[in-house]
Design a protein around this motif. Structure first.
Motif, PDB file in Angstrom:
ATOM      1  N   ARG A 271       0.830  -1.208   0.000  1.00 49.63           N
ATOM      2  CA  ARG A 271       0.000   0.000   0.000  1.00 49.63           C
ATOM      3  C   ARG A 271       0.867   1.261   0.000  1.00 49.63           C
ATOM      4  O   ARG A 271       0.651   2.195  -0.779  1.00 49.63           O
ATOM      5  N   ALA A 272       1.907   1.233   0.889  1.00 49.41           N
ATOM      6  CA  ALA A 272       2.791   2.403   0.960  1.00 49.41           C
ATOM      7  C   ALA A 272       3.615   2.538  -0.314  1.00 49.41           C
ATOM      8  O   ALA A 272       3.849   3.645  -0.814  1.00 49.41           O
ATOM      9  N   LYS A 273       4.108   1.387  -0.842  1.00 52.82           N
ATOM     10  CA  LYS A 273       4.879   1.446  -2.075  1.00 52.82           C
ATOM     11  C   LYS A 273       4.057   1.974  -3.240  1.00 52.82           C
ATOM     12  O   LYS A 273       4.596   2.595  -4.151  1.00 52.82           O
ATOM     13  N   PHE A 274       2.784   1.698  -3.231  1.00 52.03           N
ATOM     14  CA  PHE A 274       1.940   2.068  -4.372  1.00 52.03           C
ATOM     15  C   PHE A 274       1.407   3.490  -4.257  1.00 52.03           C
ATOM     16  O   PHE A 274       1.473   4.282  -5.202  1.00 52.03           O
ATOM     17  N   ILE A 275       0.849   3.820  -3.067  1.00 57.48           N
ATOM     18  CA  ILE A 275       0.154   5.108  -2.932  1.00 57.48           C
ATOM     19  C   ILE A 275       1.142   6.264  -2.842  1.00 57.48           C
ATOM     20  O   ILE A 275       0.999   7.277  -3.550  1.00 57.48           O
ATOM     21  N   PHE A 276       2.163   6.137  -1.974  1.00 57.71           N
ATOM     22  CA  PHE A 276       3.048   7.276  -1.740  1.00 57.71           C
ATOM     23  C   PHE A 276       3.819   7.700  -3.003  1.00 57.71           C
ATOM     24  O   PHE A 276       3.829   8.882  -3.356  1.00 57.71           O
ATOM     25  N   PRO A 277       4.483   6.764  -3.719  1.00 57.45           N
ATOM     26  CA  PRO A 277       5.175   7.219  -4.947  1.00 57.45           C
ATOM     27  C   PRO A 277       4.224   7.815  -5.985  1.00 57.45           C
ATOM     28  O   PRO A 277       4.568   8.775  -6.673  1.00 57.45           O
TER      29      PRO A 277
ATOM     30  N   TRP B 155       1.413   9.415  -5.450  1.00 60.92           N
ATOM     31  CA  TRP B 155       1.025  10.777  -5.046  1.00 60.92           C
ATOM     32  C   TRP B 155       2.195  11.755  -5.207  1.00 60.92           C
ATOM     33  O   TRP B 155       2.039  12.865  -5.700  1.00 60.92           O
ATOM     34  N   VAL B 156       3.402  11.301  -4.785  1.00 60.56           N
ATOM     35  CA  VAL B 156       4.560  12.191  -4.870  1.00 60.56           C
ATOM     36  C   VAL B 156       4.868  12.535  -6.330  1.00 60.56           C
ATOM     37  O   VAL B 156       5.109  13.698  -6.682  1.00 60.56           O
ATOM     38  N   LEU B 157       4.878  11.525  -7.194  1.00 54.52           N
ATOM     39  CA  LEU B 157       5.202  11.767  -8.593  1.00 54.52           C
ATOM     40  C   LEU B 157       4.189  12.689  -9.260  1.00 54.52           C
ATOM     41  O   LEU B 157       4.549  13.598 -10.023  1.00 54.52           O
ATOM     42  N   MET B 158       2.902  12.455  -8.999  1.00 53.65           N
ATOM     43  CA  MET B 158       1.879  13.294  -9.626  1.00 53.65           C
ATOM     44  C   MET B 158       1.954  14.728  -9.105  1.00 53.65           C
ATOM     45  O   MET B 158       1.830  15.689  -9.870  1.00 53.65           O
ATOM     46  N   THR B 159       2.182  14.865  -7.790  1.00 59.77           N
ATOM     47  CA  THR B 159       2.287  16.216  -7.231  1.00 59.77           C
ATOM     48  C   THR B 159       3.524  16.930  -7.781  1.00 59.77           C
ATOM     49  O   THR B 159       3.465  18.108  -8.183  1.00 59.77           O
ATOM     50  N   PHE B 160       4.639  16.197  -7.801  1.00 59.18           N
ATOM     51  CA  PHE B 160       5.868  16.803  -8.349  1.00 59.18           C
ATOM     52  C   PHE B 160       5.682  17.167  -9.824  1.00 59.18           C
ATOM     53  O   PHE B 160       6.138  18.224 -10.279  1.00 59.18           O
TER      54      PHE B 160
ATOM     55  N   ALA C 259      -3.391  27.074  -6.580  1.00 56.68           N
ATOM     56  CA  ALA C 259      -4.680  26.501  -6.192  1.00 56.68           C
ATOM     57  C   ALA C 259      -4.952  25.213  -6.967  1.00 56.68           C
ATOM     58  O   ALA C 259      -5.406  24.209  -6.411  1.00 56.68           O
ATOM     59  N   GLY C 260      -4.661  25.246  -8.287  1.00 61.98           N
ATOM     60  CA  GLY C 260      -4.893  24.044  -9.089  1.00 61.98           C
ATOM     61  C   GLY C 260      -4.000  22.897  -8.674  1.00 61.98           C
ATOM     62  O   GLY C 260      -4.434  21.738  -8.649  1.00 61.98           O
ATOM     63  N   THR C 261      -2.736  23.193  -8.346  1.00 60.37           N
ATOM     64  CA  THR C 261      -1.810  22.138  -7.925  1.00 60.37           C
ATOM     65  C   THR C 261      -2.271  21.491  -6.628  1.00 60.37           C
ATOM     66  O   THR C 261      -2.228  20.260  -6.475  1.00 60.37           O
ATOM     67  N   ALA C 262      -2.723  22.297  -5.688  1.00 60.33           N
ATOM     68  CA  ALA C 262      -3.201  21.749  -4.414  1.00 60.33           C
ATOM     69  C   ALA C 262      -4.416  20.840  -4.627  1.00 60.33           C
ATOM     70  O   ALA C 262      -4.500  19.736  -4.077  1.00 60.33           O
ATOM     71  N   ALA C 263      -5.352  21.316  -5.470  1.00 62.02           N
ATOM     72  CA  ALA C 263      -6.562  20.518  -5.708  1.00 62.02           C
ATOM     73  C   ALA C 263      -6.216  19.205  -6.408  1.00 62.02           C
ATOM     74  O   ALA C 263      -6.699  18.126  -6.042  1.00 62.02           O
ATOM     75  N   LEU C 264      -5.372  19.291  -7.438  1.00 63.14           N
ATOM     76  CA  LEU C 264      -5.007  18.082  -8.179  1.00 63.14           C
ATOM     77  C   LEU C 264      -4.168  17.132  -7.328  1.00 63.14           C
ATOM     78  O   LEU C 264      -4.209  15.909  -7.525  1.00 63.14           O
ATOM     79  N   SER C 265      -3.364  17.666  -6.401  1.00 59.79           N
ATOM     80  CA  SER C 265      -2.581  16.807  -5.507  1.00 59.79           C
ATOM     81  C   SER C 265      -3.493  15.968  -4.624  1.00 59.79           C
ATOM     82  O   SER C 265      -3.269  14.775  -4.416  1.00 59.79           O
ATOM     83  N   ILE C 266      -4.554  16.615  -4.138  1.00 55.46           N
ATOM     84  CA  ILE C 266      -5.517  15.870  -3.307  1.00 55.46           C
ATOM     85  C   ILE C 266      -6.213  14.801  -4.147  1.00 55.46           C
ATOM     86  O   ILE C 266      -6.391  13.653  -3.710  1.00 55.46           O
ATOM     87  N   LEU C 267      -6.590  15.184  -5.375  1.00 61.33           N
ATOM     88  CA  LEU C 267      -7.252  14.215  -6.251  1.00 61.33           C
ATOM     89  C   LEU C 267      -6.322  13.054  -6.589  1.00 61.33           C
ATOM     90  O   LEU C 267      -6.761  11.901  -6.703  1.00 61.33           O
ATOM     91  N   SER C 268      -5.004  13.344  -6.791  1.00 62.74           N
ATOM     92  CA  SER C 268      -4.067  12.268  -7.102  1.00 62.74           C
ATOM     93  C   SER C 268      -3.933  11.291  -5.932  1.00 62.74           C
ATOM     94  O   SER C 268      -3.776  10.081  -6.128  1.00 62.74           O
ATOM     95  N   LEU C 269      -4.001  11.792  -4.679  1.00 59.08           N
ATOM     96  CA  LEU C 269      -3.932  10.912  -3.515  1.00 59.08           C
ATOM     97  C   LEU C 269      -5.139   9.982  -3.471  1.00 59.08           C
ATOM     98  O   LEU C 269      -5.016   8.774  -3.233  1.00 59.08           O
ATOM     99  N   VAL C 270      -6.323  10.570  -3.728  1.00 70.16           N
ATOM    100  CA  VAL C 270      -7.547   9.756  -3.757  1.00 70.16           C
ATOM    101  C   VAL C 270      -7.463   8.726  -4.872  1.00 70.16           C
ATOM    102  O   VAL C 270      -7.830   7.556  -4.708  1.00 70.16           O
ATOM    103  N   PHE C 271      -6.942   9.153  -6.049  1.00 69.53           N
ATOM    104  CA  PHE C 271      -6.836   8.247  -7.198  1.00 69.53           C
ATOM    105  C   PHE C 271      -5.876   7.088  -6.895  1.00 69.53           C
ATOM    106  O   PHE C 271      -6.128   5.933  -7.271  1.00 69.53           O
ATOM    107  N   ALA C 272      -4.756   7.374  -6.192  1.00 74.16           N
ATOM    108  CA  ALA C 272      -3.800   6.324  -5.851  1.00 74.16           C
ATOM    109  C   ALA C 272      -4.422   5.277  -4.932  1.00 74.16           C
ATOM    110  O   ALA C 272      -4.190   4.067  -5.084  1.00 74.16           O
TER     111      ALA C 272
END
Length: 662
Positions: free
Chosen positions: A12-18, A20-25, A162-175
């Motif tokens: 779970r950690a290997k899948f979700i964290f990278p 989210w990090v990659l999409m946010t970055f 604002a868009g980056t913050a919103a999309l970062s949250i969405l990427s976490l949910v998507f992961a």
């Protein structure tokens, strides 16, 4: 330690964290790139618009700078104030003095000498040369503010954050959702693979424990084992078809124009097609001896690179080799083959293609560097391309109709028919430039015909004749009398001297009006000027086209009569016509003419100035003999003067009796 820690993390950690990090970055990098690109675009737009404004102002200011019209220059600069970004403008002449200036500086900007400095306001500086023809008259400098760019950048950064913050949250949910979707099939796959390891696959089907995607894969595998025997027969049939295709490919390669060879390591040629053999035999090389090519093709290092690629079983694409004697150019490629470490070597003669490409580039360079505006039009008169001169003069246009063309450029049906039948047609008219100036132009249209003989489009060449017409006008002013329109003294001296140098004999007539001063005194100089115009017109009407008349000064005129003309009749007509009554503005001025004649033979080395002086002296003899007559100069051969030379009374000077005043 870090790798061990990461390896021990749950899936779970290997899948979700990278994820989210990659999409946010990625969003942050993308936002930075967008910010950078938008700022660069806004800066470029500001600089480009400022340059266009500077060039337009420079074009409008050339006349004002040329004539020193400072007021007009200031008006032109104040007209630029419509641009809200402009904070200062200044026109400097070639002598480095300020011709005109305009400024509306922000509070943090101030002048320091001839420079404008700003504390907080960012500015861009552009300039353009003010030219008239080929002469540089000065330079215009513009300073524009970057405040609008900075405001738009701040707004863009807010939106991106604002868009980056919103999309970062969405990427976490998507992961998290993606983890749930993938985890269950992976568990089922683990169980199925464990069963395969325990039970094996020989003569046994793998049990399907879950009816999911991995279970469907297992069922397909069981079915594949069952069908292997059936596929064996199909495989034999396929091998036969492949053999047939191999023979077909061999036949195709034998008919190819491109040389093809199969080379083993050590430059051992195992196959070559007829095209390769023919080309190598032309160079005096055996197709099985690649080493001999080192002596006939260059550069040698490229041949060595090809040999090394064959030995290393590596691909090598489009290596260029040339034959110095014939000038042929080849592109060589090697591709490793799957079996026996052989390589497929292909070479293609691209000499004609390179020459065609070189001609195309040369034509494009001529097209773009041409001083004449050139456009390529489609059949529907849409502009497909236009050169730099066309863009500079008329701007970028999409269709021919967008150009501001007068009615003379609008071809009639008969003109279009002539263009299609003859392949070219030419107009003259006025075309408005992008700067708003009317340009006298000559336009030439030519058809573009395809290989089927059909018209695909048109090439239009527009020649700006402004400079040519201005030169003609100034040349006419410099060489003609402004009052009568006759050639002036300088033109007369140049024309007659050149004619005499070409071997032409002529009679030089020096004419002075009798009574012209009295006309000016009695009727005024306006009547005198009009009288000179009438006299000039009457003189031209008395002369053949081959003869020449000029006004020297005041009431003095010069006429050159070629030996082929009848001097007798011309002199008689001149005396008669110039003594006839004139009516000018209800006034009747009375004048006549006294003429001095000097023959200037082709072998006479006397200078023109001396010839005119001698004719002038003879003219004074005519005046002394009663006016309204002519006299012959003593100098010069009179053998070809006809009846004038045979009159005893005129051996030195005199006048025709019929034209002597009472």
């Amino acid at each position: 330690m870090i790798l061990r820690f990461l390896n021990n993390l749950p899936l779970r950690a290997k899948f979700i964290f990278p994820t989210w990090v990659l999409m946010t970055f990625g969003l942050i990098v993308l936002g930075s790139a967008v910010d950078h690109a938008v700022v660069r675009y806004l800066e470029k737009s500001l600089i480009d618009s400022s340059k266009v404004m500077a060039m337009s102002a420079a074009s409008n200011l050339n006349a004002a700078v040329a004539f020193g019209d400072v007021e007009t220059g200031r008006e032109q600069l104040h007209a630029l104030s419509a641009d809200p970004d402009l904070i200062a403008a200044r026109v400097m002449t070639n002598e480095n003095w300020e011709f005109a200036s305009f400024s509306r500086l922000p509070d943090d900007c101030y002048r320091q000498g001839q420079q404008i400095l700003c504390v907080n306001t960012a500015v861009e500086r552009v300039s353009a040369e003010i030219v008239l023809g080929d002469d540089k008259l000065g330079e215009i400098f513009l300073i524009v503010s970057r405040d609008n760019i900075e405001e738009e950048r701040r707004a863009l950064l807010m939106y991106l954050a604002a868009g980056t913050a919103a999309l970062s949250i969405l990427s976490l949910v998507f992961a998290q959702m993606l983890h749930r979707i993938v985890a269950s099939p992976l568990a089922s796959l683990h169980q199925s693979m464990s069963a395969i390891i325990r039970l094996g696959v020989v003569n046994r089907s793998i049990p399907v424990r879950h009816n999911d995607e991995l279970g469907q894969v297992t069922a397909c595998f069981n079915e594949m084992v069952t069908n292997l025997s059936e596929r064996d027969g199909q495989l034999k049939q396929t091998l036969q078809e492949l053999e047939n295709k191999s023979r077909y490919i061999s036949q195709v390669m034998d008919t190819m124009d491109q040389g093809v060879m199969v080379v083993a390591p050590g430059d051992n040629v195992t196959y070559y097609n007829p095209a390769a053999e023919k080309q190598l035999r032309r160079f005096g090389c055996a197709p099985t001896d690649l080493e001999s090519l080192l002596d006939v093709l260059e550069p040698a290092e490229n041949m060595i690179a090809i040999s090394n690629a064959i030995d290393a079983h590596l691909p090598l694409k489009n290596v260029e080799l040339s034959h110095p004697k014939t000038g042929q150019v080849f592109l060589i490629s090697t591709d490793p083959m799957a079996t026996a470490h052989h390589s497929l070597l292909q070479f293609e003669d691209v000499t004609a293609h390179r020459e065609s490409e070189q001609r195309r580039k040369f034509a494009e360079m001529i097209f773009d560097k041409s001083q004449n505006a050139t456009l390529v039009l489609s059949r529907s008169l849409k502009i497909k391309t236009q050169n730099t001169a066309s863009i500079r003069l008329f701007g970028e246009n999409r269709t021919w109709e967008e150009l501001d063309v007068d009615h003379r450029f609008r071809a009639t049906f008969s003109e279009i028919k002539a263009l299609i039948s003859a392949g070219s047609y030419q107009w003259r008219g006025t075309l408005m430039s992008e700067a708003g100036d009317d340009l006298p132009c000559q336009i030439t249209a030519q058809t573009l015909v395809n290989h089927r003989g059909k018209i695909d489009g048109y090439v239009v060449s527009i020649v700006d004749q402004t400079v040519e017409m201005e030169i003609k006008r100034l040349n006419h002013i410099a060489n003609h009398d402004l009052l009568t329109g006759l050639p002036n003294r300088a033109h007369a001296f140049d024309k007659l001297s050149r004619d005499h140098e070409k071997g032409h004999s002529m009679h030089v007539l020096f004419i002075d009006l009798d009574g012209f001063k009295a006309v000016n005194d009695q009727f005024g100089h306006n009547i005198g000027d009009e009288l000179l115009k009438v006299v000039a017109s009457r003189m031209k009407s008395c002369l053949p086209r081959s003869d020449f008349v000029a006004r020297l000064s005041g009431d003095e005129f010069l006429i050159a009569i070629q030996d082929t003309s009848s001097v007798d009749s011309i002199v008689k007509r001149l005396l008669e016509r110039l003594s006839q009554e004139m009516v000018i503005n209800q006034c009747k001025p009375k004048v006549s003419a006294s003429i001095g004649i000097r023959r200037w033979a082709e072998n006479d080395n006397t200078s023109l100035a001396t010839v005119i002086e001698q004719a002038d002296k003879a003219m004074y003899g005519a005046k002394a003999n009663g006016k309204n007559g002519f006299a012959l100069a003593k100098e010069g051969s009179l053998a070809s003067q006809g009846s004038l030379a045979n009159q005893d009374s005129l051996a030195n000077q005199g006048s025709l009796e019929a034209f002597t005043e009472e």
